[in-house]
Write a protein that holds these residues in place. Structure first.
Motif: not given
Length: 173
Positions: A110-122
């Protein structure tokens, strides 16, 4: 299982008058494919054998060796970006991108956006991904037991330490 040893024929442009017979390719463990071989070649040969065996072991689960590596790293380090996964698994970012899309499509991650850097997918494992990884790990652990079959605990620890040191030392190059 007995395997037929392949032969290599030499080119006729050797400049010799008599055509030599075919050259026998040594089997793994023989000649330069054995203790006489370069360490780097022997490591690559062993890696190829392990990867092929792992591919065959995981095939009916629908998991490839690189997918297993990605699942393993996401389990160990939840929230990695695709770039981080690529670095940890020694795969190209493009390959990891394909693997991640396929694992996400199959509901394993599952992908979630990084809490600070929204362009980074976690990326993190889902429950389905954890279950799939568990099934894979059971098989891979059996393979690892085969790998360490003739080793006592001290020898296995020594080999693990040596392999980790090789990676650490050569990372600087």
């Amino acid at each position: 299982m007995l395997r037929k040893t392949p032969t290599i024929t030499r080119s006729k442009s050797l400049g010799k008058t008599a055509e030599p017979g075919p050259v026998q390719v040594p089997a793994p463990g023989e000649g330069k494919r054995g203790e006489q071989g370069y360490l780097g070649y022997l490591l690559r040969q062993a890696h190829a054998a392990v990867r092929l065996t792992m591919e065959r072991t995981l095939a009916d689960l629908g998991v490839t060796s690189p997918q297993f590596a990605v699942l393993t790293m996401l389990n160990a380090y939840p929230g990695l970006s695709g770039a981080d996964v690529a670095r940890l698994t020694f795969l190209t970012p493009q390959t990891v991108g394909v693997i991640i899309r396929n694992l996400e499509r199959d509901g394993a991650i599952l992908m979630t956006p990084h809490p600070v850097h929204g362009r980074i997918q976690q990326w993190t494992l889902t429950k389905r991904g954890a279950t799939l990884l568990k099934a894979c790990r059971e098989r891979v652990i059996a393979l690892e037991k085969r790998l360490a079959g003739g080793l006592d605990a001290k020898a296995e620890a020594s080999i693990r330490r040596w392999l980790a040191n090789v990676a650490t030392e050569l990372q600087e190059d």
